[in-house]
Design an enzyme around this catalytic site. Structure first.
Site, PDB file in Angstrom:
ATOM      1  N   LEU A  22       0.817  -1.211   0.000  1.00 42.36           N
ATOM      2  CA  LEU A  22       0.000   0.000   0.000  1.00 42.36           C
ATOM      3  C   LEU A  22       0.853   1.264   0.000  1.00 42.36           C
ATOM      4  CD1 LEU A  22      -2.783  -1.032   2.553  1.00 42.36           C
ATOM      5  CD2 LEU A  22      -2.918  -1.011   0.060  1.00 42.36           C
ATOM      6  N   GLY A  25       6.194   4.842   4.660  1.00 41.95           N
ATOM      7  CA  GLY A  25       6.232   6.106   5.380  1.00 41.95           C
ATOM      8  C   GLY A  25       7.441   6.183   6.281  1.00 41.95           C
ATOM      9  N   ASP A 138       0.350  14.040  14.080  1.00 41.27           N
ATOM     10  CA  ASP A 138       0.876  14.038  12.714  1.00 41.27           C
ATOM     11  C   ASP A 138      -0.260  13.997  11.699  1.00 41.27           C
ATOM     12  OD1 ASP A 138       2.815  14.113  10.754  1.00 41.27           O
ATOM     13  OD2 ASP A 138       3.163  11.946  10.756  1.00 41.27           O
TER      14      ASP A 138
END
Length: 596
Positions: A22, A25, A138
């Site tokens: 997917l 990060g 975040d």
């Protein structure tokens, strides 16, 4: 979009089989996984260098435990995690849709109605996160996913697990420059108002295609966040008013999530809330089709008898048996020669007798030409079938003209014929030879094996949501699972109902037809709710006493300049008077300072 796994990617994480990638990060890679029961999840695998940092696993486990208490319609639920695995991982409910960052980058800014719907959904999601005692820290466009039934906030809370680790590394920042709050950029303690600031920056990005503090290197962005006013000139007026309040430099001047929801009107999210180009892209994020395995024999092919050998498509066919049951190979692959030779001898004898038969009384079957391989004299199209009537049929074979030998009647099964090679008619030939005394029983036709049962139709992929309002959580879950729904997030909160523990709202509503893997969110009345009293205009001590009389003990307050002449008095309370609210949740007070 779901991408293929790379050769060096794991195939399994915990109990989840990985189906694709997917993305990646700051904390690690994210995969699409499937539980043993078929549920789709997003599995985030932490980078090994982070997992090796002292204290990281403890912080990660603590933050995951807190995040698992978050259960809101506009959040991606945390369903599983393992902080003690060789590489720690976290699993959340899979959301089939692009991130806000991807959608705006590919299709441009969202229209005003979509931005306002996005604002309401994110405000509700953040409110649920804050009620669980979690601060996101975040919130950015990449951490907002767009689904057909509303936005989803992801990665809430777990960034705090990185905080101590990242602060020990020179030149690193916890958060995303350009979307973090001034107090976060300054390294101060952050709370829910910090997430509200990030929400304003996210909405500005959605409406304008760029963050309110522009682009550039991290130090420049952080300096602008702390010292410059945001650039909101390109925002539509309706969006600009909401964003400007969220981006106030002082945390106390920003609205709460409850105030934002009240300002946005709380209207129901429209089914077509996304613009057409973005909605059309949702299909790209559907999971890849599961690999299909053949578990039954094809309908057009007879299943071979038990113990027989199945011929592969590339293996040459063996000789036909003319209706006589062919012997299979043994487990070692050798032919059973004694039975085979006995059958061949029986057929050869039958051919010899019938070939020299003369006319006479009774019915005579024509004899076939002798075959080089007596067992393969006739090609059949299916297994031989022998009935009781066939076994009783007799043929009288007369003696030869110059022979004094008298032959006894011989019983034989009726001949089976096969279509001629040119399709013009049947080709004559006996399906079996005459049964002779002492011939092995294997020369007779065997009953065909039963055909396999037809495979069951595939289970339905969607269903109709039943009405579960007014029932308990257990009863509601049972009713939903009976319809095939297994993704049932729930949230206890204060909704003003007297039926403690009952479902007071469900989303989607009863009668809606949705995918069986889509969530059916349940809202239940909590048992620690009370009505917030009106303390406006009271002093701090009087307001605190009044609130405690109603059961509220968490009373944060803040002095500021709000333009009131009543120094020291309450000028704002959140939530407002008359709200049904949890007694353990904070009732925030704002008071007029005396140095304004």
């Amino acid at each position: 979009m779901v991408k293929e796994l790379r050769p060096d990617d794991p195939a399994v994480i915990g109990p989840y089989r990985l189906l694709g990638r997917l993305g990646a990060g700051g904390m690690g890679n994210v995969f699409l996984g499937q539980s043993p029961g078929g549920r789709l999840v997003a599995v985030k695998v932490i980078r090994p260098e982070l997992a090796d940092e002292p204290g990281f696993r403890i912080r990660f486990a603590r933050e995951v435990a807190a995040a698992r208490h978050v259960s809101g319609l506009f959040t991606a639920l945390v369903v599983d995690a393992d902080a003690d695995a060789p590489v720690p991982w976290l699993a959340t409910a899979y959301v089939a849709g692009p991130s806000l960052s991807e959608a705006v980058t590919e299709h441009g800014p969202l229209p005003v109605p979509s931005v306002l719907a996005l604002a309401a959904g994110l405000a509700e999601g953040l409110g649920v996160i804050h009620q669980a005692g979690v601060v996101h820290r975040d919130l950015k466009p990449a951490n907002v996913l767009l689904a057909h039934d509303g936005p989803r906030v992801i990665d809430f809370g777990i960034s705090r697990a990185m905080e101590t680790t990242m602060l020990t590394q020179a030149g690193t920042v916890v958060g995303s420059p350009g979307f973090m709050s001034p107090e976060q950029a300054d390294g101060k303690v952050v709370g829910p108002p910090s997430d509200v600031f990030s929400l304003g920056a996210v909405l500005a990005f959605a409406a304008a295609g760029e963050g309110p503090f522009g682009t550039g290197p991290t130090p420049a962005l952080m300096y602008r966040v702390v010292n410059h006013e945001p650039d909101l000139a390109s925002l539509p007026p309706r969006v600009r008013a909401v964003v400007a309040r969220c981006l106030a430099k002082e945390p106390a001047a920003r609205p709460t999530t409850a105030e934002l929801l009240a300002e946005l009107g709380g209207s129901q999210l429209a089914a077509n809330w996304l613009p057409e180009p973005v909605a059309a892209e949702l299909g790209r994020y559907a999971p890849p089709p599961a690999a299909k395995t053949a578990t039954s024999w094809p309908e057009t092919v007879d299943r071979p008898p038990a113990g027989s050998r199945v011929r592969t498509p590339t293996e040459p066919a063996g000789p036909a048996t003319g209706g006589t049951a062919a012997r299979g190979r043994t487990g070692r692959g050798s032919w059973r020669r004694p039975a085979w030779l006995a059958a061949a001898a029986a057929l050869a004898a039958a051919a010899a007798l019938t070939g020299f038969a003369l006319s006479g009384p009774g019915t005579v079957h024509p004899a076939a030409e002798p075959s080089a391989h007596p067992v393969a004299a006739v090609k059949t199209t299916g297994p031989a079938r022998e009935t009781r009537a066939a076994r009783k049929a007799t043929v009288t074979v007369p003696h030869r003209a110059k022979s004094s030998a008298k032959l006894r009647p011989v019983r034989t099964a009726p001949a089976r014929t096969a279509p001629a090679a040119d399709g013009g008619g049947p080709a004559a030939g006996p399906a079996t030879g005459p049964a002779q005394p002492g011939v092995a029983a294997s020369s007779r036709a065997t009953q065909p094996a039963p055909r396999p049962a037809r495979s069951a139709p595939p289970p339905p992929s969607s269903g109709v949501v039943p009405d579960v309002v007014g029932t308990t959580l257990a009863a509601a879950s049972s009713a939903l699972k009976a319809r095939g729904f297994g993704n049932i997030p729930y949230l206890y909160n204060c909704y003003g109902s007297a039926d403690t523990g009952d479902v007071v709202q469900q989303a989607p509503g009863a009668g809606a037809t949705i995918s069986l893997t889509a969530p059916v969110q349940l809202y239940l009345q909590a048992n620690n709710c009370a009505t917030v009293p009106n303390v406006m205009g009271m002093s701090l001590s009087d307001a605190a006493y009044t609130l405690k009389q109603e059961g509220f003990t968490n009373i944060p307050y803040l002095y500021g300049c709000y333009g009131s002449s009543q120094t020291g008095d309450v000028v704002s309370e959140s939530p407002g008077a008359g709200s049904s609210y949890g007694t353990t949740q904070p009732v925030s007070l704002k008071l007029q300072a005396d140095n304004c």
